[in-house]
Design an enzyme around this catalytic site. Structure first.
Site, PDB file in Angstrom:
ATOM      1  N   GLY A 161      -2.624  -3.541  -2.032  1.00  0.00           N
ATOM      2  CA  GLY A 161      -1.415  -3.783  -1.639  1.00  0.00           C
ATOM      3  C   GLY A 161      -1.451  -4.819  -0.302  1.00  0.00           C
ATOM      4  O   GLY A 161      -2.435  -5.127   0.184  1.00  0.00           O
ATOM      5  N   THR A 166      -1.680   2.690  -8.262  1.00  0.00           N
ATOM      6  CA  THR A 166      -2.595   3.681  -8.937  1.00  0.00           C
ATOM      7  C   THR A 166      -2.230   4.370  -9.867  1.00  0.00           C
ATOM      8  O   THR A 166      -2.641   4.692 -10.961  1.00  0.00           O
ATOM      9  CB  THR A 166      -3.560   4.196  -7.795  1.00  0.00           C
ATOM     10  OG1 THR A 166      -4.085   2.978  -6.985  1.00  0.00           O
ATOM     11  CG2 THR A 166      -4.687   4.912  -8.803  1.00  0.00           C
ATOM     12  N   ASN A 211      -0.682   4.807   3.539  1.00  0.00           N
ATOM     13  CA  ASN A 211      -1.137   5.674   2.576  1.00  0.00           C
ATOM     14  C   ASN A 211      -2.676   6.395   3.039  1.00  0.00           C
ATOM     15  O   ASN A 211      -3.370   5.626   3.323  1.00  0.00           O
ATOM     16  CB  ASN A 211      -1.432   4.691   1.292  1.00  0.00           C
ATOM     17  CG  ASN A 211      -1.593   5.411  -0.005  1.00  0.00           C
ATOM     18  OD1 ASN A 211      -1.981   6.420   0.166  1.00  0.00           O
ATOM     19  ND2 ASN A 211      -1.731   4.699  -1.024  1.00  0.00           N
ATOM     20  N   GLU A 235      -0.374  -5.580   3.073  1.00  0.00           N
ATOM     21  CA  GLU A 235       0.276  -5.267   4.502  1.00  0.00           C
ATOM     22  C   GLU A 235      -0.074  -6.305   5.610  1.00  0.00           C
ATOM     23  O   GLU A 235      -0.928  -7.342   5.311  1.00  0.00           O
ATOM     24  CB  GLU A 235      -0.706  -3.965   4.742  1.00  0.00           C
ATOM     25  CG  GLU A 235      -0.389  -2.958   3.752  1.00  0.00           C
ATOM     26  CD  GLU A 235      -1.169  -1.645   4.051  1.00  0.00           C
ATOM     27  OE1 GLU A 235      -1.848  -1.477   5.123  1.00  0.00           O
ATOM     28  OE2 GLU A 235      -1.086  -0.634   3.003  1.00  0.00           O
ATOM     29  N   SER A 279       0.853  -1.165  -0.037  1.00  0.00           N
ATOM     30  CA  SER A 279       0.020  -0.122  -0.259  1.00  0.00           C
ATOM     31  C   SER A 279       0.889   1.189   0.027  1.00  0.00           C
ATOM     32  O   SER A 279       1.918   1.293   0.593  1.00  0.00           O
ATOM     33  CB  SER A 279      -0.873  -0.061   1.135  1.00  0.00           C
ATOM     34  OG  SER A 279      -1.491   1.287   1.260  1.00  0.00           O
ATOM     35  N   GLY A 280       0.807   2.270  -0.876  1.00  0.00           N
ATOM     36  CA  GLY A 280       1.342   3.430  -1.000  1.00  0.00           C
ATOM     37  C   GLY A 280       2.714   3.401  -1.915  1.00  0.00           C
ATOM     38  O   GLY A 280       3.477   4.142  -2.071  1.00  0.00           O
ATOM     39  N   SER A 332      -5.543   4.913  -0.132  1.00  0.00           N
ATOM     40  CA  SER A 332      -5.246   3.478  -0.555  1.00  0.00           C
ATOM     41  C   SER A 332      -6.534   3.007  -1.184  1.00  0.00           C
ATOM     42  O   SER A 332      -7.575   2.835  -0.445  1.00  0.00           O
ATOM     43  CB  SER A 332      -4.783   2.902   0.494  1.00  0.00           C
ATOM     44  OG  SER A 332      -4.513   1.353   0.233  1.00  0.00           O
ATOM     45  N   SER A 333      -6.363   2.274  -2.407  1.00  0.00           N
ATOM     46  CA  SER A 333      -7.425   1.654  -2.926  1.00  0.00           C
ATOM     47  C   SER A 333      -7.542   0.510  -2.289  1.00  0.00           C
ATOM     48  O   SER A 333      -6.781  -0.496  -2.165  1.00  0.00           O
ATOM     49  CB  SER A 333      -7.147   1.273  -4.563  1.00  0.00           C
ATOM     50  OG  SER A 333      -6.130   0.510  -4.734  1.00  0.00           O
TER      51      SER A 333
END
Length: 811
Positions: free
Chosen positions: A437, A163, A209, A439, A158-159, A212-213
């Site tokens: 992502g 995207t 993030n 995590e 994530s981050g 974050s999607s």
């Protein structure tokens, strides 16, 4: 897990460091398993020999653009190579045909302008510096040359910039496709215009993030046979539904919840919202705001974006009503109910949130409460309802909230795709997969698809590459990596995996349910058998009662006939007695007249004939009131007495014969015309109408009506004949009865009388015949409400003899 390369004194190595991850140095001594290392910064450390890796002293200081060129392929060397390139603003590095990107967290516009696109257009892969345009160009060329669809996978933490990378790939493909979309907008523009909407409902703040999607995106860009873009679609999957009900600190739920709570006052009032801290689905974390983000402004911008992608104002209100309902659902709390393992609403506050959630969801609040406090198990033999305790009811509530939100998200994506436009005739596509992502949290939600993708990445990058090194006998240090095969085995391996265990538990529950159902069916069939025997006894009793009633009816009819005949005979006897008295009086008067005449004749003998003749004429006139001469009177008066009796008996006999013939006609098969008992129905209604006009009852009409009605009540109704007991005939008779009802309503009581009430049996029978939901009605409902005037045998015969002539089905 050591390295195959020998570590000796003087070797340059990489060693683990708690602060820097990896530091390099030189081995100055080895004692057993411990190596003494002097780092390039001058520090002396001691490390286990299994945790140190050789350093390539001949590697270029700027690193290599393809890490398959590294002499040693292990974590420390990979990270050092990426760090060396990143220091020179080289954020892209190849590993074979895989592109690794390091997020610079800043704009680098020179890397993505038109000049850069022109450079990579048509260039061979690896010919130029690593770049995502090279990956996109390779994919496009393969699609054109091989006439096959292609896919590009974008993955990472994530981050990490997935995207943004997806957006750049789409820009390059739009550059290569070269066709504008609707209203002058390119496909890339149309897809990007939908991003604010998707971000509002599918993005959230995570640890690493702020935007974050939390779902996977598969953007399908369609191309025609000339390689030009012809359409596109956004496919989403694996939305992180658990986030709706469970948020870890310091993260947030989806942006839309906070936007709606910060909406203009009129909207907040309309959706009955307020401070996000008052909602259970939002107050599980202490994070309610994101730095540099204004939720109130984001709400208005999301509304504008919805307008752009074709979501109207009414639909927007409906969307936010559902979002508000989900927040209120989360505030419904439960406590133990009166029954064991049951639950009920905790207090008035819970009731308020239940009612507030039911209103925007447009459902009945009692039905919503039952759905939360009960679990309905659907089986082939029917539904089984199981009560839930407070904990299970809360889980049921959360499951409903997650499902509703997921369905809402899918609906929004469908609306966006309608705006972009899909080409059903496209020859090929290039799909860009943006998987969300990986995590690690305090409470982890394991996603099987993510684990599979990670395993696939490990398989290609580490396992297959190192197996290739082995086959080519290349001297390299083994790269340690986290193999998630154990996780996959835990989830899907048979027979001990989670899925297999769940299947086993489910099958066990189903087996138990089957046993319960079988036991229930056994008891049901026993009870049904007993009820059938009792019903048979009842039917026999009703038949005997019907026969008795029929016998009583016949006796009453015979008695009525005898009374009528007796009345006629009495009247005739009274007339006869009156005639005899009159005759005696006339006789006396005649004798007196004759004596007077004799006296005159004695005195005037020559005129006897003349006198008698003269006197007989007035005598005749004197009886013009109805009496005549003696001889004529005797003849005339004797004739009416005999004639009246004869005529009365003849009339009675003819009435009886007509009555018998009529009943016989009605009971024969000839009474049907086109499968409808037209004559009988018309005659019955006509007689009922005629009787309402009578000043006094007419016996023969009463007999005929009574006989027809008795036939109907005793189970021999014309309606219960197989030829007539059909759906179409029932509808026909029902329509006729409705017309008759209108006539009775329009007529006055003195004309209509009780004719409509007299048809109550046939009305109920026809209404039950054409009823569609017969199987759903209980016996009590039928006998007490629908067919109160009908007997059990009559109802039974209607049900068993009914047939639907439209579809050929039987009762």
């Amino acid at each position: 897990m050591g390295t195959p390369v020998n570590i000796i004194v003087g070797s340059h190595v990489w060693a683990e460091d708690p602060d820097e991850a990896w530091i390099d140095g030189e081995v100055i001594g080895i004692e057993g398993r411990n190596a003494t290392i002097v780092t390039t910064e001058g520090k002396t450390i001691i490390a286990d020999i299994s945790n140190i890796y050789p350093k390539d002293t001949e590697a270029p200081p700027a690193g290599v653009d393809d890490m398959t060129k590294l002499a040693y392929l292990h974590e420390s060397r990979v990270l050092h190579n990426l760090a060396s390139r990143f220091a020179l603003n080289e954020i892209y590095t190849y590993t074979g045909n895989i592109l690794i990107a390091v997020n610079p967290f800043q704009r680098l516009p020179h890397l993505y302008d038109i000049h850069m696109m022109e450079q990579y257009k048509g260039a061979a892969f690896g010919e130029l510096s690593p770049h995502l345009f090279a990956v996109a160009d390779t994919s496009y060329r393969a699609m054109i040359n091989e006439q096959n669809s292609q896919s590009i996978l974008v993955s990472g933490e994530s981050g990490a910039g997935k995207t943004e990378t997806t957006k750049m790939l789409m820009r390059y493909l739009a550059f290569m496709g070269g066709r504008s979309g609707t209203e002058g907008r390119t496909v890339e523009q149309q897809v990007l215009e939908s991003n604010p909407v998707l971000e509002a409902f599918g993005y959230a703040k995570t640890v690493k993030n702020n935007n974050s999607s939390r779902f996977g995106t598969f953007v399908e860009i369609q191309f025609d046979k000339h390689g030009k873009i012809s359409g596109a679609a956004v496919r989403t999957y694996l939305l992180e539904r658990s986030r709706v009900c469970q948020v870890s600190d310091p993260e947030r739920n989806y942006h839309c919840f906070y936007m709606l709570c910060a909406a203009p006052p009129q909207d907040v009032k309309k959706f009955k919202l307020g401070d996000p801290r008052s909602f259970h689905y939002l107050n599980q974390t202490n994070c309610y705001e994101v730095a540099n983000v204004n939720d109130a402004r984001e709400y208005l911008e999301t509304r504008n974006a919805m307008d752009v992608v074709g979501i109207g104002q009414d639909e927007q209100d409906a969307i936010f009503r559902v979002v508000a309902a989900i927040l209120h659902l989360g505030n419904i709390e439960f406590i133990k109910g009166k029954e064991a393992d049951s639950s009920k609403l905790k207090d008035e506050k819970a009731l308020y949130h239940l009612q507030t959630a039911a209103e925007p969801l447009m459902c009945d609040e009692k039905a919503l409460e039952d759905s939360l406090c009960q679990h309905v198990i659907v089986t082939p033999d029917g539904n089984i309802t199981k009560l839930l305790d407070p904990d299970l009811a809360a889980l049921n509530r959360d499951a409903l909230a997650k499902t509703v939100y997921s369905r809402l998200f899918d609906w929004i994506v469908d609306k966006i795709n309608c705006s972009i436009g899909w080409d059903a005739n496209a020859t090929s596509i290039i799909g860009v997969l943006d998987i969300y992502g990986f995590e690690s949290f305090k409470i982890n939600s394991i996603n099987l698809t993510n684990e599979k993708l990670q395993h696939n990445f490990n398989q290609h990058v580490f396992k297959m590459e190192q197996e290739e090194y082995k086959r080519e006998e290349i001297n390299w240090s083994y790269v340690e990596f986290i193999d998630n095969q154990d996780v996959l085995d835990l989830i899907e391996k048979k027979p001990g995996g989670i899925i297999a265990l769940l299947d086993e538990a489910w099958y066990g529950e189903v087996t138990e349910l089957k046993k319960m159902v079988e036991e229930f069916e056994k008891k049901y069939f026993e009870a049904q058998k007993e009820n059938t025997a009792r019903l048979k006894e009842v039917e026999e009793s009703f038949m005997r009662m019907s026969q008795l009633q029929e016998t009583i009816g016949r006796l009453e009819l015979n008695l009525s006939n005898l009374e009528a005949e007796n009345q006629v005979l009495c009247q005739q006897a009274l007339v006869a007695t009156t005639n005899e008295d009159l005759f005696e009086e006339m006789k006396k008067n005649k004798i007196a007249n004759l004596e007077s005449e004799n006296e005159v004749l004695r005195n005037r003998p020559t005129s006897i004939e003349q006198v008698i003749t003269t006197e007989r004429i007035p005598q005749v006139k004197s009886f013009n009131n109805g009496h005549q001469t003696e001889e004529e009177l005797q003849t005339t008066k004797s004739v009416p007495f005999v004639s009246i009796l004869t005529k009365q008996r003849s009339l009675t006999n003819r009435q009886q014969e007509n009555h018998d013939v009529l009943i016989k006609c009605l009971m024969e098969d000839k009474r049907f015309y086109k499968k409808r008992p037209v004559a009988a129905c018309i005659m019955y209604k006509a007689l009922l109408q005629w009787r309402s006009f009578e000043a006094e009852k007419t016996n023969i009409f009463d007999r005929i009506i009574h006989t027809i009605r008795s036939s109907m009540e005793n189970g021999t109704s014309l309606l219960l004949c197989r030829e007539c007991c059909s759906f179409s005939n029932g509808e026909y008779v029902k329509a006729s009865l409705q017309e008759l009802e209108q006539c009775c309503l329009k007529a006055k009581d003195k004309f209509a009388g009780s004719s409509w009430d007299e048809l109550q049996h046939i009305r109920q029978a026809v209404g039950f015949l054409v009823l569609h939901q017969k199987p759903q009605k209980s016996l009590d409902e039928i006998t007490n409400e629908l067919c109160s005037m009908l007997s059990i045998p009559q109802i039974y015969r209607i049900v068993t003899m009914f047939w639907d002539d439209k579809y050929g089905t039987h009762g």
